[in-house]
Design an enzyme around this catalytic site. Structure first.
Site, PDB file in Angstrom:
ATOM      1  N   CYS A 340      50.868  55.247  54.451  1.00 41.17           N
ATOM      2  CA  CYS A 340      50.660  56.002  55.692  1.00 41.17           C
ATOM      3  C   CYS A 340      49.187  56.201  56.061  1.00 41.17           C
ATOM      4  O   CYS A 340      48.809  56.111  57.228  1.00 41.17           O
ATOM      5  CB  CYS A 340      51.287  57.381  55.606  1.00 41.17           C
ATOM      6  N   ARG A 369      53.844  53.622  41.899  1.00 42.26           N
ATOM      7  CA  ARG A 369      54.410  54.948  41.659  1.00 42.26           C
ATOM      8  C   ARG A 369      54.764  55.076  40.194  1.00 42.26           C
ATOM      9  O   ARG A 369      55.360  54.161  39.616  1.00 42.26           O
ATOM     10  CB  ARG A 369      55.675  55.160  42.504  1.00 42.26           C
ATOM     11  N   GLN A 387      56.458  47.534  49.919  1.00 40.37           N
ATOM     12  CA  GLN A 387      57.353  48.070  50.941  1.00 40.37           C
ATOM     13  C   GLN A 387      57.177  47.302  52.243  1.00 40.37           C
ATOM     14  O   GLN A 387      56.061  46.917  52.580  1.00 40.37           O
ATOM     15  CB  GLN A 387      56.994  49.524  51.232  1.00 40.37           C
ATOM     16  N   ASP A 389      56.774  48.324  55.237  1.00 42.06           N
ATOM     17  CA  ASP A 389      56.517  49.659  55.762  1.00 42.06           C
ATOM     18  C   ASP A 389      55.956  49.579  57.186  1.00 42.06           C
ATOM     19  O   ASP A 389      55.197  48.670  57.503  1.00 42.06           O
ATOM     20  CB  ASP A 389      55.473  50.323  54.854  1.00 42.06           C
ATOM     21  N   HIS A 391      54.521  52.299  60.529  1.00 41.51           N
ATOM     22  CA  HIS A 391      54.308  53.620  61.109  1.00 41.51           C
ATOM     23  C   HIS A 391      54.254  53.464  62.611  1.00 41.51           C
ATOM     24  O   HIS A 391      53.479  52.657  63.123  1.00 41.51           O
ATOM     25  CB  HIS A 391      53.045  54.248  60.534  1.00 41.51           C
ATOM     26  N   LYS A 470      64.638  62.766  57.333  1.00 40.30           N
ATOM     27  CA  LYS A 470      64.758  61.304  57.377  1.00 40.30           C
ATOM     28  C   LYS A 470      66.194  60.848  57.540  1.00 40.30           C
ATOM     29  O   LYS A 470      67.138  61.564  57.195  1.00 40.30           O
ATOM     30  CB  LYS A 470      64.141  60.678  56.133  1.00 40.30           C
ATOM     31  N   HIS A 516      57.705  57.183  60.099  1.00 40.15           N
ATOM     32  CA  HIS A 516      57.531  56.315  58.928  1.00 40.15           C
ATOM     33  C   HIS A 516      58.852  55.584  58.763  1.00 40.15           C
ATOM     34  O   HIS A 516      59.897  56.229  58.812  1.00 40.15           O
ATOM     35  CB  HIS A 516      57.311  57.111  57.646  1.00 40.15           C
TER      36      HIS A 516
END
Ligand SMILES: [Zn+2]
Ligand SMILES: [Zn+2]
Length: 643
Positions: A340, A369, A387, A389, A391, A470, A516
């Site tokens: 992010c 992680r 990911q 991912d 935004h 979410k 996200h």
């Protein structure tokens, strides 16, 4: 004796105090056979045994085998039956606890030696005897002191400890005891009416487990099993377990030479071999193209960012335990667990107007992680993963439209693999940042988008991200198993903390909303799921090796090389097996490697410039000119696409 009034399926019945649920159901003439036959009852919402005497008025409903809690009740009861069998066969064993778990049950026994496979067979046999007898489960109550005395006399130390805990923690002065046949157990209940209900069971495996999960306490012997209300469901489940074993991505990953994990390198760290890397890159490239087509921009951020930023974003307070930190030139840095932050800096790099929004930044972002070593599992639980991912920065007015766009993307991409999915909406967790108002707005936005799209969903209380609620997408694979993959999170808080603004059409500076979202989630995990879903037989467009050329004679070697070059030029991933081995052997190997097409070349094919085509699965497609096959292969290798 006083009279009670019971409401049973909308009708009122007067019964005397102490009437059992079974008697009351008989009075109401409810079915005593078939799938509606009662297993237990619910009195004013509380589950009770069918034989339990009723002492209060209210609603009495049937718990039949289709009740969501019935299977757990059955499985826990079968754990009792197993313990009775173990006690009969191994009198020296001490019993502990035997709960129902997802897909089955277990019971832990204190026994010096592990149970052997032969032990399991004789335990099953004994269980069948007990089941045949149809022994009723009889409940009684004892004072705690009496119960401690009772289990002490039986040398059941673990039960004594459990009762002493009940007395200390819950001030219990009385406990409930269940007796079926010769077996007596401390238990809250309820249970099936008698042991005959437990006929469709199977013992599955053994494992060691510490008493109360504490490594300083004794090691116990655990037996896992499962049970269903009928043999058909049991057979189906056992078949599913076999299939799952056959499809295990860790096994297939080795057999198909996709990836490995090495203790020398470190747990939870994936090493991609050529075929696995090719498969992964194919997936990633497919996604990149699809995102560009849908108006996303591709961006990239750094792996480490200053520790201050992670404090500002709330990750330090809420996510620190899962993060790694390091120091560079005396400055603290955090290795990113999420993508992010850099995306917000891209947003902030320019003055943004309402006309620029929505902005959609997409990154195949690799994150680290810290997962506990005990939970690491193949590709599906790892410590470093990538990911897909993105935004999305939008005005409050276009949040709705953007969420719907993401839902469409989920539908299309998941549909491309034949996945069905279910949706959950997760709300504010205990550890969270942001105002009540922001949470309310974000939750409402997600609900509205789901309602407008007519998508059914369930609410998952308190399971949201720390910065926003979410939408979770759980997909269903070929075996009906559910996997959490896509998420869409709505965030009003990070734009606030990082002072993101845009100039609205009234000239005022306003805060954008940040979404996200991931679609596959972790690429590693998704490759694992795909491997199991397809049992390694990937669709043509994904298969790392799409065509394998097999020669029958070395006289075909040159033509094989030529064919491979032409196929590769046409964008087909082709290999050639020129070894001096029998054709049957080469074909078998190609089948084990699950290659979509095999081309067999002998003298006749060399002469005519043609190939004999075999499809994965064995279908013989006959002989055709090489150019025809290239056309066919190209068509089949086309990626999924949408107009
Ligand atoms: Zn029980
Ligand atoms: Zn994010």
């Amino acid at each position: 004796m006083s009279n009670l009034n019971l409401n049973i399926s909308g009708n009122q019945f007067d019964v005397s105090d102490g009437t059992s649920a079974a008697e009351a159901f008989k009075l109401a003439k409810l079915p005593a056979k078939g799938p509606q036959r009662p297993v237990a009852a619910r009195l004013n919402g509380r589950m009770i045994d069918l034989s339990a005497p009723i002492h209060e008025s209210g609603d009495l409903t049937v718990v039949d085998q289709n009740d969501p809690e019935a299977l757990d009740l059955l499985r826990h009861s079968v754990a009792h039956i197993m313990a009775e069998a173990v006690e009969a066969l191994f009198p020296e064993v001490k019993v502990t606890i035997g709960p129902a778990i997802e897909n089955g049950f277990y019971y832990d026994f204190d026994k010096p030696e592990p149970f052997t496979p032969e032990d399991l067979v004789s335990i099953e046999e004994k269980m069948r005897e007990i089941i045949k007898k149809g022994e009723p489960f009889a409940r009684s109550e004892m004072s705690a002191a009496e119960a401690i005395e009772f289990f002490k006399n039986k040398n059941e130390d673990y039960k004594v400890e459990l009762i002493e805990d009940l007395v200390r923690d819950q001030k219990a002065d009385c406990v409930s005891i269940y007796k079926s046949g010769n077996f007596v157990d401390l238990c809250r209940g309820p249970h099936i009416p008698d042991t005959s209900w437990g006929a469709a069971f199977k013992l599955l495996s053994v494992a060691g487990a510490y008493w109360r999960g504490d490594e300083h306490r004794p090691m116990l012997q655990r037996i896992y099993g499962t049970a269903f209300f009928n043999g058909k469901d049991l057979q189906q489940h056992l078949h599913m377990l076999e299939e799952a074993k056959r499809r295990d991505h860790r096994r297939l990953g080795k057999d198909l030479d996709l990836f490995s994990i090495s203790d020398e390198v470190g747990g939870g760290l994936i090493i991609w071999h050529p075929k696995g890397a090719l498969l992964r890159v194919t997936l990633e490239e497919f996604e990149r193209q699809e995102h560009l087509r849908r108006g996303y921009d591709i961006v990239m951020g750094p792996q480490i960012l200053r520790a201050e930023l992670w404090k500002k974003s709330g990750h330090w307070d809420n996510y620190r335990d899962n993060m790694y930190f390091t120091e560079v030139d005396g400055q603290g840095y955090g290795i990113k667990p999420m993508n992010c932050l850099a995306h917000m800096f891209i947003y902030r790099a320019q003055l943004r107007s309402f006309r620029d929004l929505p902005l959609r930044f997409f990154e195949l972002g690799t994150v680290q992680r810290h997962e506990k070593s005990g939970v690491l599992h193949g590709l599906t639980r790892v410590r470093q993963f990538t990911q897909d991912d993105a935004h999305l920065f939008c005005t409050p007015e276009n949040v709705d439209q953007e969420i719907k766009g993401v839902l469409d993307l989920v539908t299309d991409l998941m549909g491309a693999f034949g996945f069905e999915y279910e949706i959950e909406l997760s709300t504010r967790p205990e550890k969270s940042i942001g105002s009540d108002e922001a949470w309310e707005m974000a939750t409402t936005a997600l609900k509205k988008a789901l309602a407008d799209k007519n998508v059914p969903y369930e609410i998952n209380e308190g399971d949201g991200a720390f910065y926003g609620p979410k939408i979770d997408v759980k997909l269903k694979d070929a075996l009906g198993r559910r996997w959490q993959c896509s998420t869409i999170q709505c965030d009003f808080t990070l734009p606030e903390r990082f002072d993101l603004t845009y100039v609205d059409n009234d000239g005022q500076k306003k805060r954008p909303v940040m979404l996200h979202r991931t679609i596959f989630g972790s690429i590693e995990r998704f490759v694992g799921i795909l491997t199991e879903h397809f049992a390694g037989a990937f669709p043509m467009w994904l298969a790392p090796e799409q065509v394998r050329i097999l020669t029958v004679t070395s006289r075909a070697d040159d033509f094989a090389g030529e064919a491979r070059a032409k196929l590769r030029k046409a964008g087909i991933r082709a290999e050639a097996d020129l070894r001096n081995e029998k054709l049957g052997y080469k074909i078998r190997e190609g089948q084990l490697q699950k290659v979509p097409f095999m081309l067999v070349l002998g003298d006749k094919e060399v002469e005519t410039g043609s190939v004999a085509v075999r499809r994965r699965g064995g279908e013989d497609m006959g002989v055709m000119p090489l150019s025809d096959f290239i056309e066919l292969a190209r068509k089949e290798a086309e990626q999924p696409h949408w107009d």
